[in-house]
Design a protein around this motif. Sequence first.
Motif, PDB file in Angstrom:
ATOM      1  N   ASN A   9     -20.769   5.377 -43.768  1.00 19.45           N
ATOM      2  CA  ASN A   9     -19.729   4.534 -42.886  1.00 19.45           C
ATOM      3  C   ASN A   9     -19.025   5.118 -41.789  1.00 19.45           C
ATOM      4  O   ASN A   9     -18.051   6.191 -41.862  1.00 19.45           O
ATOM      5  N   LYS A  11     -16.857   4.581 -39.504  1.00 18.46           N
ATOM      6  CA  LYS A  11     -15.612   4.114 -39.382  1.00 18.46           C
ATOM      7  C   LYS A  11     -15.504   3.809 -37.794  1.00 18.46           C
ATOM      8  O   LYS A  11     -16.431   3.515 -37.193  1.00 18.46           O
ATOM      9  N   HIS A  94     -12.906  -2.428 -47.916  1.00 12.01           N
ATOM     10  CA  HIS A  94     -12.656  -1.022 -47.870  1.00 12.01           C
ATOM     11  C   HIS A  94     -11.119  -0.736 -47.769  1.00 12.01           C
ATOM     12  O   HIS A  94     -10.221  -1.439 -47.004  1.00 12.01           O
ATOM     13  N   GLU A 165     -14.165   3.546 -54.636  1.00  9.76           N
ATOM     14  CA  GLU A 165     -13.670   4.525 -53.501  1.00  9.76           C
ATOM     15  C   GLU A 165     -12.205   4.738 -54.031  1.00  9.76           C
ATOM     16  O   GLU A 165     -11.266   3.945 -53.555  1.00  9.76           O
ATOM     17  N   ILE A 170      -9.932   9.316 -49.961  1.00  8.03           N
ATOM     18  CA  ILE A 170     -10.504   8.805 -48.667  1.00  8.03           C
ATOM     19  C   ILE A 170      -9.776   9.343 -47.579  1.00  8.03           C
ATOM     20  O   ILE A 170      -8.525   9.297 -47.508  1.00  8.03           O
ATOM     21  N   GLY A 171     -10.427  10.363 -47.056  1.00 10.01           N
ATOM     22  CA  GLY A 171     -10.038  11.053 -45.677  1.00 10.01           C
ATOM     23  C   GLY A 171      -8.942  12.297 -46.109  1.00 10.01           C
ATOM     24  O   GLY A 171      -8.209  12.489 -45.390  1.00 10.01           O
ATOM     25  N   SER A 209     -14.743  10.845 -49.647  1.00 11.81           N
ATOM     26  CA  SER A 209     -15.055  12.316 -49.489  1.00 11.81           C
ATOM     27  C   SER A 209     -16.206  12.681 -50.460  1.00 11.81           C
ATOM     28  O   SER A 209     -16.262  13.989 -50.590  1.00 11.81           O
ATOM     29  N   GLY A 230     -17.926   9.033 -45.764  1.00 10.17           N
ATOM     30  CA  GLY A 230     -17.339   8.833 -44.554  1.00 10.17           C
ATOM     31  C   GLY A 230     -17.782   9.895 -43.481  1.00 10.17           C
ATOM     32  O   GLY A 230     -18.799   9.737 -42.938  1.00 10.17           O
TER      33      GLY A 230
HETATM   34  C1  3PY Z   1     -14.639   8.291 -47.157  1.00 12.34           C
HETATM   35  O1  3PY Z   1     -15.565   9.022 -47.731  1.00 12.34           O
HETATM   36  O2  3PY Z   1     -13.481   8.929 -46.756  1.00 12.34           O
HETATM   37  C2  3PY Z   1     -14.968   6.870 -47.099  1.00 12.34           C
HETATM   38  O3  3PY Z   1     -13.922   6.212 -46.824  1.00 12.34           O
HETATM   39  C3  3PY Z   1     -16.219   6.198 -47.072  1.00 12.34           C
HETATM   40  O4  3PY Z   1     -16.237   4.862 -47.094  1.00 12.34           O
END
Ligand code: 3PY
Length: 247
Positions: A9, A11, A94, A165, A170-171, A209, A230
């Motif tokens: 992804n 993004k 998402h 997720e 995430i992030g 992550s 991500g």
């Molecule tokens: C991440 O790994 O931060 C994601 O949002 C994957 O979609």
Amino acid sequence: MSRQLIAGNWKMNGSLAANDTLVRAVAAGLAGARCDVAVCVPSPYLAQVQGLLSGNSLALGAQDVSLHEQGAYTGEVSAAMLKEFGVRYAIVGHSERRQYHGETDAAVADKAKAALAHGITPIVCVGETLADREAGRTADVVKRQMAAVIHTNGHCISEIVVAYEPVWAIGTGRTATPEQAQEVHALLRTQLHAATQHVERIRILYGGSMNAANAAALLAQPDIDGGLIGGASLKPADFLQIVAAAR
Ligand code: 3PY
């Protein structure tokens, strides 16, 4: 169980030059991959990446799809349009779209339906916030999100991919432990099993992550069928290490 799926992804990252380098490097390292591999790219780059993918085994994905067929929906991209660019997967729901664009469970379910109607496999994201987890609401939240998609997509439900997720992973650099992820994947599998006789077709990915260092332990869990990746999907060596860890 089907082969695992590793989907990048990207993004809102990329440029014509960077995409060219990234896709060529990933495609060159895929020989011998045991899993399916996809890249979900920003819409303006679909045509470019479609061209770069021809002749190799990487599949093309989008990061969202409109729930509408066509019409006065400024800024939206329909499933029919994505299909024209060879899109095989579309991420829907998402947490960044739920959080920043107010997407509801019902809208996510309708997006999955729109994708399926055009032969695109939706990668339906579900996941709890940190507050939900700390309040012991993880199971309730992911089951509610999943139930909306099951309700709207009925007999087509075995055609979807699910991505668990956790929002807090995430992030943030934080990842669910393999045991935490497995627990949620198992409960999603049980819920889907009650909805379809073909649950074995549904791949449940872990996202949040996942990286080159933690992928092997996550992907070894019995109910984890791949990853939605991500930041690490923008680094060819890291992405290929994750692909190599998949079965
Ligand atoms: C991440 O790994 O931060 C994601 O949002 C994957 O979609």
